[in-house]
Design an enzyme around this catalytic site. Sequence first.
Site, short mmCIF file in Angstrom:
data_model
loop_
_atom_site.label_atom_id
_atom_site.label_comp_id
_atom_site.label_asym_id
_atom_site.label_seq_id
_atom_site.Cartn_x
_atom_site.Cartn_y
_atom_site.Cartn_z
N GLY A 131 -23.87 -9.46 -35.18
CA GLY A 131 -22.67 -9.30 -35.99
C GLY A 131 -22.73 -8.08 -36.89
O GLY A 131 -22.14 -8.06 -37.97
N GLY A 135 -21.78 -2.66 -32.32
CA GLY A 135 -21.68 -2.86 -30.88
C GLY A 135 -22.94 -3.40 -30.25
O GLY A 135 -23.22 -3.14 -29.08
N SER A 137 -24.04 -6.49 -29.31
CA SER A 137 -24.02 -7.42 -28.18
C SER A 137 -23.68 -6.68 -26.88
O SER A 137 -24.30 -6.92 -25.84
CB SER A 137 -23.02 -8.55 -28.43
OG SER A 137 -21.69 -8.07 -28.50
N ASP A 181 -17.59 -0.27 -26.74
CA ASP A 181 -19.02 -0.44 -26.97
C ASP A 181 -19.84 -0.24 -25.70
O ASP A 181 -20.93 0.35 -25.73
CB ASP A 181 -19.31 -1.83 -27.54
CG ASP A 181 -18.63 -2.07 -28.87
OD1 ASP A 181 -18.13 -1.09 -29.46
OD2 ASP A 181 -18.57 -3.23 -29.29
#
Length: 364
Positions: A131, A135, A137, A181
Amino acid sequence: MSPEDVALLGVQHRRGRKARPFDVRSRAPLRLGLAGGGTDLSPYCDQFGGAVLNATIDRFAFAHVTPNDEGRVVFRARDIGADESHALDAPIALDQGLVLHRGVYRHMVETYLDGRMPALTVSTTIDAPAGSGLGSSSALVVALVEAFRAALDLPLGPAEIARLAFDIERNQLGLAGGRQDHYAAAFGGVNFIEFLPGEKVLVSPLRVPRAFLNEFESSLVICFTGQSRRSETIIQEQIDGLRGMDARTIDSMHQLKADAALMREALLQGDMRGLAEILTRSWAAKQRTAKGIATPAVERLFQTALDEGAWGGKVSGAGGGGFLMFFTDPENRHRLITALNAAGGQASPAKITFEGAEAWGVPR
């Protein structure tokens, strides 16, 4: 390719050498979303076309793929202390656990190994909290795809890796978010990326003079708010506003897209003050797209930065916490970092990186 071939991880096929067992490591860079974030969401980019400006920094998502002797597939996320093990004769669900690991592994097995599951240990780490707004994840999915690309010797370039990572995360796993991302992590560097109708993506690397990049890095401060955020609620509210043709949301997205083009020109001209002004204007526009983007912690740190001489700033990513970025006179950067840390943030410099996702073999 058979599961037995995975134990050799494809290196001998490329080099024509005697087969030796190799482990595969990979990494993909995290990114700062400078401008245009949100315009890479459907349905906005499908109807109007989106545009973002982002830059990858010296923070990475890492993946490691190793054959094991356990006769199982093992997934580990070492940075969060998560560990799970699966039998090779049982289906792997995608609605729980380490879903990013599971999603990439299952896709590779079904697409390239005829459904035959090899015994592998797939472990990961990320240089930022979950979080973070960097970007992370999506970079992790890109790193996982890149690791399997090397392990299976797949003919995938950066565009194919980004597109596949997007498909796995957004479509197969159903996780809300945009497109930028994956392309930032796959390509690396400073990029102006356009997302056009028909799922067409144009990645334009910026040829920024070295002196201007030096000034950019010397002026930049990033600051973790101490709050990891789940972006799904914010992103879903933005999507709902776009689907409902909410005038406030659409007008704000138009402003964000225009600012991406203006910031590109400011960066190419070495105008850091102008870049900071556009950054702050984009921050105001982003806050009009959904509730909860600016939290009390974000607002406190933002005001601290302005009081300490920051020219401007914004949240990186969807908002609601994560990382802030600011630009200031390089002579003032140390004072700004000190003040933000004293106010409860975790501030530091950051450097631009120019390599995208990459993998390498390590002899066992």
